[in-house]
Design an enzyme around this catalytic site. Structure first.
Site, PDB file in Angstrom:
ATOM      1  N   LYS A 254      37.331  35.411  46.633  1.00 40.69           N
ATOM      2  CA  LYS A 254      37.482  34.445  45.136  1.00 40.69           C
ATOM      3  C   LYS A 254      36.849  33.133  45.420  1.00 40.69           C
ATOM      4  O   LYS A 254      35.936  32.632  44.782  1.00 40.69           O
ATOM      5  CB  LYS A 254      38.885  34.462  44.870  1.00 40.69           C
ATOM      6  CG  LYS A 254      39.490  35.440  43.905  1.00 40.69           C
ATOM      7  CD  LYS A 254      40.694  34.971  43.104  1.00 40.69           C
ATOM      8  CE  LYS A 254      41.973  35.282  43.801  1.00 40.69           C
ATOM      9  NZ  LYS A 254      43.031  34.975  43.260  1.00 40.69           N
TER      10      LYS A 254
HETATM   11  N1  GLU Z   1      49.166  36.554  43.643  1.00 40.74           N
HETATM   12  C1  GLU Z   1      48.862  37.458  44.470  1.00 40.74           C
HETATM   13  C2  GLU Z   1      47.136  37.511  44.738  1.00 40.74           C
HETATM   14  O1  GLU Z   1      46.548  36.836  43.644  1.00 40.74           O
HETATM   15  C3  GLU Z   1      49.027  38.853  44.228  1.00 40.74           C
HETATM   16  C4  GLU Z   1      49.509  39.357  45.109  1.00 40.74           C
HETATM   17  C5  GLU Z   1      50.580  40.903  44.923  1.00 40.74           C
HETATM   18  O2  GLU Z   1      50.119  41.377  43.887  1.00 40.74           O
HETATM   19  O3  GLU Z   1      51.638  40.724  45.187  1.00 40.74           O
HETATM   20  O4  GLU Z   1      46.832  37.550  45.617  1.00 40.74           O
END
Ligand code: GLU
Length: 493
Positions: A254
């Site tokens: 990202k």
């Molecule tokens: N918020 C986490 C991320 O964007 C997600 C990880 C999960 O799916 O537990 O990497």
């Protein structure tokens, strides 16, 4: 049996790339292949790294790909709100509950103290681990600190011995020594939870049965399981996936702004083809079939097909697959997606725009000859403006033509067209073809000796979508004659 519930839980800390989209897709497919629910949860507790606009990309991508969520922002269900920053009170309550259970503790260490610990850990090369300074503070000290309003975090109290084991649906059994687990922060001093805490609380409260995420979370999973155990909650099925790589050494990321769904769409890839392709990056169907609609994937997808090894994003394979999607697409749909592009080629060249029947013919002429929609302008540009070309193009051994024969051939073709108004009045590929076969015969030329020079003269290209008479029909009588005359002139000079 419990209803299957999965969630896509993006953090808006960067723009969603196709690796994130694949996670969402797998979550969706696991839910749908089991008649379950797919949720969208926004994990925005890291406010410092919040990237403006990142959430719009998430919403728009899910919408454009047809990965529809059953519950989430704007689609409230029983477990909302689905945006973590709106769930503050919930995390605080559960963090305090853990303190009461003895599985977590208040930590009043200052930033400065933690910084100096970090520096000495770095010097030792051991990686930062909190030294558990506040782990056993006396109750009255804690109460006094809280009463005095001293800032605090809540940390997880890891067991100091023994091991924790869990089973991942992709990687199998994983065991870690508890003494290696850091007393991680659960609730930050701003009252917001860390990802590590919020994901556990929310996955439980939202009834999540399958957690799909990148394998970088494998090593933290024992910590999450200790939280589940402390609460007495059921641990979900974990499905950790290997990353998608952009080359042998680099993951898609990202932060680097790697290819997103919309970047690919802008480059002429079809949403269905992108989804189909990325599904295969890390998952293998049981048979040989590679082409699947989203609906079909809902039937055939299974966790057992998910691979442990990273997959490389191969743009050539996607391009090929996209070309197949274009070929298989029904004509009406293809026309609705491409007619404007075709028209614009003429407008941009400042030449008369052909009527809509001809525009359709042009679009269908390239339908089987392109791999992405972005190739259209380049493929049809010659119809708007005749490119400059080398007379060598008229020389073709197999077609038995050279410059002299081509000059003679173009001349007899020009004369024949001029002498036969009926061809002009009935200007279509089949009629032109039959007429030219007659011209060849009359002039004792081979068909190829008439058709090859004509194709060269009307296109100026060594290879074209469509043959000489198809191109002549599209160009119309006047433009065809203009190009024939131009060819004669080139060959005469
Ligand atoms: N918020 C986490 C991320 O964007 C997600 C990880 C999960 O799916 O537990 O990497």
């Amino acid at each position: 049996m419990k209803k299957t519930r999965t969630r896509f839980a993006p953090s808006p800390t960067g723009y969603m790339h196709i690796g994130n989209l694949r996670t969402a897709l797998y979550e969706y497919l696991i839910a749908k292949s089991n008649g379950g629910d797919f949720l969208l949860r926004i994990e925005d507790t890291d406010q410092e790294r919040y990237v403006e606009g990142a959430l719009d990309v998430v919403f728009n991508t899910l919408k454009a790909t047809g990965i529809e969520y059953d519950e989430g922002p704007g689609k409230e269900g029983d477990c909302g709100p689905y945006i973590q920053s709106q769930r503050r009170d919930i995390y605080k309550k559960y963090a305090e509950m853990l303190v009461e259970k003895g599985a977590a503790y208040y930590c009043f260490c200052t930033k400065e103290r933690l910084e100096s610990l970090k520096t000495s850990d770095e010097a030792l090369g051991t990686g930062f681990n909190y030294d558990r300074h506040c782990r056993d503070l006396p109750k009255d000290v804690i109460a006094a600190n809280l009463a005095a309003g001293i800032p605090y975090v809540i940390r997880q109290k890891m067991p100091l011995s023994g091991t924790t084991t869990f089973t991942d649906a992709v990687y199998g059994d994983i065991t870690v020594e508890n003494k290696t687990l850091d007393d991680q922060v659960l609730l930050k001093s701003d009252g917001l939870p860390t990802y590590n805490f919020a994901n556990v609380v929310d996955d439980h409260l939202m009834g999540i049965t399958h957690v799909v995420r990148g394998n970088e979370y494998l090593s933290s999973t024992p910590k999450y399981n200790l939280l589940y155990e402390a609460f007495g909650w059921e641990i979900p099925t974990y499905v950790h996936c290997a990353p998608i790589m952009k080359d042998e050494h680099h993951k898609l990321s990202k932060r680097n702004g790697d290819a997103s769904f919309f970047d690919l769409v802008a480059k002429g890839y079809l949403p269905e083809a992108i989804l189909n392709y990325i599904c295969l990056l890390g998952w293998s169907p049981s048979g040989n079939e590679e082409f699947y609609t989203l609906k079909e994937l809902e039937n055939v997808f299974s966790i057992s097909g998910i691979s442990k090894s990273p997959a490389i994003f191969d743009i050539e394979k996607l391009t090929w697959m996209n070309g197949e999607y274009i070929k298989r697409m029904d004509d009406e749909k293809f026309l609705s997606m491409t007619l404007d592009t075709v028209k614009k080629v003429f407008e941009d060249a400042n030449v008369a725009v052909p009527d809509s029947d001809i525009l359709k013919k042009i679009a269908l002429l390239v339908k089987t000859r392109i791999n992405t929609l972005a190739e259209i302008p380049e493929k049809i540009g010659f119809l708007a403006v005749l490119p400059d070309y080398d007379n060598e193009l008229y020389v073709h051994k197999k077609m038995k033509t050279d410059r002299e024969i081509s000059l003679q051939s173009l001349k007899v073709t020009e004369e024949a067209f001029e002498a036969s108004p009926s061809v002009k009045d009935n200007w279509n590929s089949q009629a032109i073809y039959e007429f030219l076969i007659g011209v060849a015969e009359k002039n004792e030329l081979k068909n190829s000796q008439i058709l090859w020079p004509l194709r060269t003269a009307v296109s100026g290209l060594p290879a074209t979508p469509g043959g000489a008479t198809e191109l002549a029909e599209i160009l119309g009588y006047d433009e065809t004659m203009r190009r024939i005359k131009d060819g004669i002139k080139r060959l005469t000079n």
